[in-house]
Design a protein around this motif. Structure first.
Motif, PDB file in Angstrom:
ATOM      1  N   CYS A 169       0.708  -1.206   0.452  1.00  0.00           N
ATOM      2  CA  CYS A 169      -0.118  -0.042  -0.285  1.00  0.00           C
ATOM      3  C   CYS A 169       1.249   1.134  -0.058  1.00  0.00           C
ATOM      4  O   CYS A 169       1.709   1.462   0.800  1.00  0.00           O
ATOM      5  CB  CYS A 169      -0.775  -0.401   1.149  1.00  0.00           C
ATOM      6  N   GLU A 170       0.760   2.193  -0.766  1.00  0.00           N
ATOM      7  CA  GLU A 170       1.541   3.597  -0.767  1.00  0.00           C
ATOM      8  C   GLU A 170       0.372   4.708  -0.660  1.00  0.00           C
ATOM      9  O   GLU A 170      -0.278   4.563  -0.875  1.00  0.00           O
ATOM     10  CB  GLU A 170       1.611   3.800  -2.318  1.00  0.00           C
ATOM     11  N   ILE A 171       1.087   5.301   0.057  1.00  0.00           N
ATOM     12  CA  ILE A 171       0.553   6.521   0.599  1.00  0.00           C
ATOM     13  C   ILE A 171       1.605   7.761   0.060  1.00  0.00           C
ATOM     14  O   ILE A 171       2.887   7.763  -0.090  1.00  0.00           O
ATOM     15  CB  ILE A 171       0.506   6.264   1.883  1.00  0.00           C
ATOM     16  N   ARG A 172       1.207   9.395   0.248  1.00  0.00           N
ATOM     17  CA  ARG A 172       1.840   9.628  -0.115  1.00  0.00           C
ATOM     18  C   ARG A 172       2.132  11.358   1.099  1.00  0.00           C
ATOM     19  O   ARG A 172       0.700  11.479   2.082  1.00  0.00           O
ATOM     20  CB  ARG A 172       1.557  11.161  -1.076  1.00  0.00           C
ATOM     21  N   ILE A 173       3.435  11.438   1.355  1.00  0.00           N
ATOM     22  CA  ILE A 173       3.913  12.421   2.682  1.00  0.00           C
ATOM     23  C   ILE A 173       3.899  13.849   2.025  1.00  0.00           C
ATOM     24  O   ILE A 173       5.228  14.112   0.781  1.00  0.00           O
ATOM     25  CB  ILE A 173       5.482  11.714   3.015  1.00  0.00           C
ATOM     26  N   THR A 174       3.652  14.657   2.728  1.00  0.00           N
ATOM     27  CA  THR A 174       4.011  16.281   2.760  1.00  0.00           C
ATOM     28  C   THR A 174       4.162  16.737   3.908  1.00  0.00           C
ATOM     29  O   THR A 174       3.836  16.615   4.869  1.00  0.00           O
ATOM     30  CB  THR A 174       2.562  16.745   1.701  1.00  0.00           C
ATOM     31  N   SER A 175       5.169  17.962   3.282  1.00  0.00           N
ATOM     32  CA  SER A 175       5.407  19.147   4.054  1.00  0.00           C
ATOM     33  C   SER A 175       5.544  20.349   3.637  1.00  0.00           C
ATOM     34  O   SER A 175       5.803  20.987   2.417  1.00  0.00           O
ATOM     35  CB  SER A 175       6.221  18.981   4.696  1.00  0.00           C
ATOM     36  N   PHE A 176       5.055  21.379   4.579  1.00  0.00           N
ATOM     37  CA  PHE A 176       5.296  22.575   3.715  1.00  0.00           C
ATOM     38  C   PHE A 176       5.962  23.748   4.962  1.00  0.00           C
ATOM     39  O   PHE A 176       6.790  23.509   5.966  1.00  0.00           O
ATOM     40  CB  PHE A 176       3.885  23.057   4.422  1.00  0.00           C
ATOM     41  N   ASP A 177       6.244  24.295   4.299  1.00  0.00           N
ATOM     42  CA  ASP A 177       7.224  25.463   4.551  1.00  0.00           C
ATOM     43  C   ASP A 177       8.885  25.350   5.503  1.00  0.00           C
ATOM     44  O   ASP A 177       9.387  24.887   5.311  1.00  0.00           O
ATOM     45  CB  ASP A 177       6.195  26.775   5.380  1.00  0.00           C
ATOM     46  N   GLU A 178       8.997  25.577   6.713  1.00  0.00           N
ATOM     47  CA  GLU A 178       9.817  25.282   8.006  1.00  0.00           C
ATOM     48  C   GLU A 178      10.256  23.397   8.363  1.00  0.00           C
ATOM     49  O   GLU A 178      10.790  23.368   8.397  1.00  0.00           O
ATOM     50  CB  GLU A 178      10.220  26.426   8.692  1.00  0.00           C
ATOM     51  N   ILE A 179       8.775  23.327   7.843  1.00  0.00           N
ATOM     52  CA  ILE A 179       8.957  21.520   7.883  1.00  0.00           C
ATOM     53  C   ILE A 179       9.634  21.183   6.629  1.00  0.00           C
ATOM     54  O   ILE A 179      10.647  19.826   6.659  1.00  0.00           O
ATOM     55  CB  ILE A 179       7.632  21.124   8.316  1.00  0.00           C
ATOM     56  N   VAL A 180       9.823  21.850   5.324  1.00  0.00           N
ATOM     57  CA  VAL A 180      10.163  21.654   4.889  1.00  0.00           C
ATOM     58  C   VAL A 180      11.934  21.160   4.853  1.00  0.00           C
ATOM     59  O   VAL A 180      12.548  20.170   5.069  1.00  0.00           O
ATOM     60  CB  VAL A 180      10.331  21.979   3.430  1.00  0.00           C
ATOM     61  N   GLU A 181      12.563  21.863   5.536  1.00  0.00           N
ATOM     62  CA  GLU A 181      13.629  22.787   6.044  1.00  0.00           C
ATOM     63  C   GLU A 181      14.413  20.978   6.635  1.00  0.00           C
ATOM     64  O   GLU A 181      15.400  20.737   6.682  1.00  0.00           O
ATOM     65  CB  GLU A 181      14.551  23.724   6.895  1.00  0.00           C
ATOM     66  N   LEU A 182      13.464  19.984   7.411  1.00  0.00           N
ATOM     67  CA  LEU A 182      13.978  19.673   8.709  1.00  0.00           C
ATOM     68  C   LEU A 182      13.934  18.248   8.140  1.00  0.00           C
ATOM     69  O   LEU A 182      14.731  17.280   8.675  1.00  0.00           O
ATOM     70  CB  LEU A 182      12.825  19.905   9.444  1.00  0.00           C
ATOM     71  N   HIS A 183      13.020  17.659   6.835  1.00  0.00           N
ATOM     72  CA  HIS A 183      13.001  16.300   6.686  1.00  0.00           C
ATOM     73  C   HIS A 183      13.396  16.447   4.997  1.00  0.00           C
ATOM     74  O   HIS A 183      14.203  14.896   4.828  1.00  0.00           O
ATOM     75  CB  HIS A 183      11.844  16.207   6.466  1.00  0.00           C
ATOM     76  N   TYR A 184      13.921  17.708   3.851  1.00  0.00           N
ATOM     77  CA  TYR A 184      13.719  17.582   2.953  1.00  0.00           C
ATOM     78  C   TYR A 184      15.209  16.755   2.961  1.00  0.00           C
ATOM     79  O   TYR A 184      15.605  15.488   2.161  1.00  0.00           O
ATOM     80  CB  TYR A 184      13.885  18.972   2.095  1.00  0.00           C
ATOM     81  N   HIS A 185      16.905  17.327   3.136  1.00  0.00           N
ATOM     82  CA  HIS A 185      17.681  16.181   3.177  1.00  0.00           C
ATOM     83  C   HIS A 185      17.666  14.840   3.323  1.00  0.00           C
ATOM     84  O   HIS A 185      18.846  14.746   3.186  1.00  0.00           O
ATOM     85  CB  HIS A 185      19.108  17.024   3.769  1.00  0.00           C
ATOM     86  N   ARG A 186      16.515  14.730   4.348  1.00  0.00           N
ATOM     87  CA  ARG A 186      17.133  13.989   4.853  1.00  0.00           C
ATOM     88  C   ARG A 186      16.380  12.392   3.532  1.00  0.00           C
ATOM     89  O   ARG A 186      16.680  10.929   4.641  1.00  0.00           O
ATOM     90  CB  ARG A 186      16.407  13.121   5.931  1.00  0.00           C
ATOM     91  N   VAL A 187      15.639  12.384   3.241  1.00  0.00           N
ATOM     92  CA  VAL A 187      14.787  11.519   2.510  1.00  0.00           C
ATOM     93  C   VAL A 187      14.970  11.206   1.168  1.00  0.00           C
ATOM     94  O   VAL A 187      16.289  11.606   0.829  1.00  0.00           O
ATOM     95  CB  VAL A 187      13.241  12.155   1.814  1.00  0.00           C
ATOM     96  N   GLU A 188      15.915   9.881   0.929  1.00  0.00           N
ATOM     97  CA  GLU A 188      16.310   9.069  -0.007  1.00  0.00           C
ATOM     98  C   GLU A 188      15.500   8.339  -0.638  1.00  0.00           C
ATOM     99  O   GLU A 188      15.071   7.358   0.088  1.00  0.00           O
ATOM    100  CB  GLU A 188      17.615   8.816   0.480  1.00  0.00           C
ATOM    101  N   LYS A 189      15.601   7.532  -2.137  1.00  0.00           N
ATOM    102  CA  LYS A 189      14.915   7.340  -2.891  1.00  0.00           C
ATOM    103  C   LYS A 189      15.206   5.838  -2.439  1.00  0.00           C
ATOM    104  O   LYS A 189      16.099   5.631  -2.619  1.00  0.00           O
ATOM    105  CB  LYS A 189      15.006   7.740  -4.128  1.00  0.00           C
ATOM    106  N   GLY A 190      14.113   4.793  -2.294  1.00  0.00           N
ATOM    107  CA  GLY A 190      14.838   3.785  -2.183  1.00  0.00           C
ATOM    108  C   GLY A 190      15.356   3.126  -0.182  1.00  0.00           C
ATOM    109  O   GLY A 190      15.291   2.189   0.642  1.00  0.00           O
ATOM    110  N   ALA A 191      15.236   3.906   0.542  1.00  0.00           N
ATOM    111  CA  ALA A 191      15.512   4.078   1.378  1.00  0.00           C
ATOM    112  C   ALA A 191      13.877   3.342   2.827  1.00  0.00           C
ATOM    113  O   ALA A 191      12.855   3.967   2.171  1.00  0.00           O
ATOM    114  CB  ALA A 191      16.562   5.312   2.721  1.00  0.00           C
ATOM    115  N   SER A 192      14.205   2.410   3.434  1.00  0.00           N
ATOM    116  CA  SER A 192      13.323   2.510   4.477  1.00  0.00           C
ATOM    117  C   SER A 192      13.120   3.484   6.000  1.00  0.00           C
ATOM    118  O   SER A 192      14.053   4.242   6.520  1.00  0.00           O
ATOM    119  CB  SER A 192      13.761   1.331   5.569  1.00  0.00           C
TER     120      SER A 192
END
Length: 224
Positions: A15-38
Motif C-alpha cells: 500500500c502506498e501513501i503520499r507524505i507532504t510537508s510545508f514551509d519550515e518543516i521542509v527544511e527539517l526533512h528534505y535532505h534526509r529523504v532518499e529514494k529506496g531507503a526505509s
C-alpha cells in the motif's frame, strides 16, 4: 516564499501513501529523504488526499508537522521484508483498473522506446515489455520514463542474446489500453531472474513460443 515537499512511500503490504510537508518543516526533512531507503514515521497528521495532484491509490495522505518524527532504519536494523503475493495474469485480466499488483513472468518481447506527447505539452519515454506466466497468457508491461531506458535496455539485450529472462514486478498498477495492461509507478520495483520459489516453475517450463495475448482474452470475454 512558500515551500512544499512531498514523497511517496510503500509499506510491506504494497500500500502506498503520499507524505507532504510545508514551509519550515521542509527544511527539517528534505535532505534526509532518499529514494529506496526505509523509514519509520510517527506523529504525522492524516488528511484527505487532493486527487487533482495526488494520483496514488490511497484516498489519504500524511502531513509532517513540527512534532513529526521521521527516522531512517540503521543499516543493521531488521527491516521488514515486503510480502509479495504474485497475481497470475489470468487474474490480472479480471482486476479493476488502478488495482496494485505484483506479477512475475518470462519476458517474451521487448519493444523499442517511443515518445508519448502529453496534453500539457511535456513528453515521456515509453517501452512495452511482454511477459507470460504459467497460464501462457501474455500481458504488456508499460515502462515509463527512466526505466524504459535503464531496465528496458538490460531486458532487450538479454532477450536478444537468447537468455531466458524472468521478470518479477512489485507494486505496479493495472490499466486498460486495448485490453488489460500493467503500468509501472515511481514506487514499482523489479527483479531480473530472482532467486525465489515463484520463479522455479517458469525455469522448469522454459520458453513458450505460442502464447495468447491478454487483450485477445479480454475482447473475447467482452463479446460473450
Amino acid at each position: 516564499m512558500a515551500k512544499f515537499f512531498s514523497f511517496d512511500i510503500i509499506d510491506e503490504e504494497g500500500c502506498e501513501i503520499r507524505i507532504t510537508s510545508f514551509d519550515e518543516i521542509v527544511e527539517l526533512h528534505y535532505h534526509r529523504v532518499e529514494k529506496g531507503a526505509s523509514y519509520v514515521l510517527s506523529k504525522g497528521s492524516v488528511k484527505d488526499a487532493n486527487i487533482v495532484y495526488n494520483k496514488l491509490n490511497s484516498h489519504l495522505e500524511i502531513v509532517l508537522t513540527e512534532t513529526s518524527v521521521l527516522k531512517r532504519y540503521a543499516p543493521d536494523s531488521a527491516e521488514p521484508s515486503k510480502k509479495t503475493h504474485f497475481t497470475p495474469i489470468n487474474e490480472v485480466l479480471t482486476s479493476t483498473n488502478n488495482t496494485l499488483v505484483d506479477v512475475i513472468g518470462a519476458v517474451v518481447n521487448v519493444g523499442e522506446i517511443f515518445v508519448i506527447h502529453r496534453k500539457d505539452g511535456s513528453t515521456v519515454n515509453k517501452r512495452i515489455v511482454k511477459i507470460n506466466d504459467m497460464s501462457t497468457l501474455t500481458i504488456e508491461v508499460n515502462l515509463w520514463g527512466p526505466p524504459s531506458e535503464q531496465l528496458g535496455n538490460d531486458l532487450k539485450n538479454m532477450h536478444a542474446s537468447g537468455t531466458f529472462v524472468i521478470l518479477a514486478i512489485q507494486n505496479a498498477r493495472v490499466g486498460y489500453f486495448n485490453g488489460k495492461v500493467i503500468n509501472i509507478l515511481v514506487s514499482t520495483t523489479f527483479k531480473i531472474n530472482p532467486s525465489i520459489p515463484e520463479a522455479d516453475p517458469l525455469h522448469l517450463r522454459g520458453p513458450v513460443e505460442q502464447c495468447l495475448d491478454s487483450y485477445s482474452v479480454d475482447v473475447h470475454a467482452k463479446n460473450n
